[in-house]
Design an enzyme around this catalytic site. Sequence first.
Site, PDB file in Angstrom:
ATOM      1  N   LYS A  88       0.833  -1.197   0.000  1.00  0.00           N
ATOM      2  CA  LYS A  88       0.000   0.000   0.000  1.00  0.00           C
ATOM      3  C   LYS A  88       0.869   1.249   0.000  1.00  0.00           C
ATOM      4  CE  LYS A  88      -4.323  -1.431   2.225  1.00  0.00           C
ATOM      5  NZ  LYS A  88      -5.195  -1.236   3.407  1.00  0.00           N
ATOM      6  N   GLU A 109     -20.096  -6.928   7.500  1.00  0.00           N
ATOM      7  CA  GLU A 109     -21.116  -6.270   8.321  1.00  0.00           C
ATOM      8  C   GLU A 109     -22.159  -7.253   8.846  1.00  0.00           C
ATOM      9  OE1 GLU A 109     -19.117  -3.291   5.813  1.00  0.00           O
ATOM     10  OE2 GLU A 109     -20.100  -5.206   5.358  1.00  0.00           O
ATOM     11  N   ARG A 133     -25.908  -3.364   4.312  1.00  0.00           N
ATOM     12  CA  ARG A 133     -25.552  -4.741   3.963  1.00  0.00           C
ATOM     13  C   ARG A 133     -25.998  -5.734   5.033  1.00  0.00           C
ATOM     14  NH1 ARG A 133     -20.884  -4.236   0.366  1.00  0.00           N
ATOM     15  NH2 ARG A 133     -19.822  -6.010   1.265  1.00  0.00           N
TER      16      ARG A 133
END
Length: 625
Positions: free
Chosen positions: A284, A370, A398
């Site tokens: 990253k 979630e 979700r």
Amino acid sequence: MEPRILDAISSPRDLKVLTEDELGILANEIRQEIVAVTSRTGGHVASSLGAVEIILALHSLLDCPKDKIVFDVGHQAYAHKLVTGRLDAFKTLRQYEGLSGFTKPDESPYDVHYSGHASDSVSIAVGLAKARALKGTDEKIVAVIGDASLAGGMAFEALNTIGQAQLPLVIILNDNEMSISRNVGALVKHLGFMRATKEYRETRDHVQDFLEQRGKIGESAVNLGRNLKDSLKQLVIPNAMIFEQLGILCTAPIDGHDIHALRETLASVLEADGPVLVHVVTKKGHGYAPAEADPETFHGVGPYDIESGALKKKTGGAPSWTSVFGEALLHEAEQDPDVVGITAAMKGGTGLTKLGEKFPDRCIDAGIAEENAVGMAAGLAFGGKKPVVAIYSTFMQRAIDQMILDNVLSCNDVVFALDRAGLVGDDGPTHHGVFDLVYARMMPGMRVFAPADEAELVHGLHTALALGGPFCLRYPRGAAEGVPLPDSPEVLEPGVARRLREGEDVAILALGRMVGHALAAADILAESGVEARVVDLRWAKPLDRKAIKNAAKTKLVVTVEEGVVTGGVGEGVLEILSEMGEATPTLVMGIPDRFVGQGKVDQLFKEIELDAEGIARRIKQKLQS
């Protein structure tokens, strides 16, 4: 300024004439462009910097837009935008009426779907592959998904389907959380290439069928071969087993910043006649030191100084809603050992960092899952704990089923703290939290509280934990109102509003952040001789029936909410007025029946007439009609 290769790229076809060395130079130019633009606009910097070579390798081999690249979340796709004809517009990234920060089909034919939420790319890719099979066409299908997104339940469900269907497609696992093991060498790479070929698969199936027809001896040979194969794979490709058992071939990990290795591997697997997962290891923030050093901050960041990486934040001012919530939750946890915080890969984003530091066993990060987070909350509640589930409003969508069946049906003591409720600004329609008032209000027994300021937020959280039962607390993104915080929080009476301004001409019933807009609109109306009463509803459920009945004594009842009007609080007020037999004219204001774009929140409020001037203007028009 010296000429750049990037300036000569108008479509992915231009990449096909570049050498791999030139593609490497282009990768560096793209990183410089991403940093230069996002330092002014903000954006998802670390993810996009890490995926540059993956995108260049794909576009140099594929024939897009005929071939399809499905980006999971889409926040790693800045390089994709830059090589698909959007270089000149890139400076408008995440700006009002500018380029989206995610893939967006009506922005470019190279964008397959509206991305923004995690773990959906593999499902979309398998759907595209099935559509291709039904049509009899030959386009290539590639899904690019991160290691965190792959942990989401939706991704695993899609992997299971892919393994069963054996549809040809390539999944690129962008793994930016591990380093490449030294035992991965040329032999393992060769084995990965060989096993991805059509000839290997056909020979393997033919030999297996032949042996199985030879009775017990043949079956024993097949089982021995499987055991040896699995043992070898586990030795040299230890993370491949789960994918192989699902029926998906998996390559050895490769360096995601090595153009040659990427192109060599992808050229092989794109010709496979079944599903292949390419394990790519990236870093990253690669190529920009501040993002490499602090990828969490640079995951999603505002404007920053390029040289130091320091964020250009305004000094002073009110604290953020999120930080106030985090401090309030920590205080509640200090007073009550049963309080447990849960989030879904957003510990810092939802303000749970301090809770995690002080009470690590009482702060749970479920990852990008979630449904699991909300289901876990139900188990904690059944076990006598008081879970507080802190998730962005748009992502809680979700887990609506788990909210209803696992928690609300049982009347669990659980608090759903919905951060980023309402318009969030630069991230646009995939991230606006404009549906929670509808989905929370529809649940039987759910209390829904929307604070107008940070003091009300502190009272609201305390009330939620004190009252018990399912409770939804929703608050916006950004700086709060700057009011003093209470020394000790109070337990508020459900369904009781606050009258903040007197007026007999119009009654404005406002909720949450819209209360401040309503007060400002009342000042504008007063200049025209219209006296507006302003009521802070506080509660979206239960609604204050007495305040609504009193509002009906004016010439016009106005509701203002930062949520969709279809099924929202305004409609709830209309139902109550109808039940009471009140015939007072009404005006329901909120998010219109369309998706709102990106831009600064103030710009968006103005566009949809939810700023003070817009509210006042519409009220005047209604009174005159």
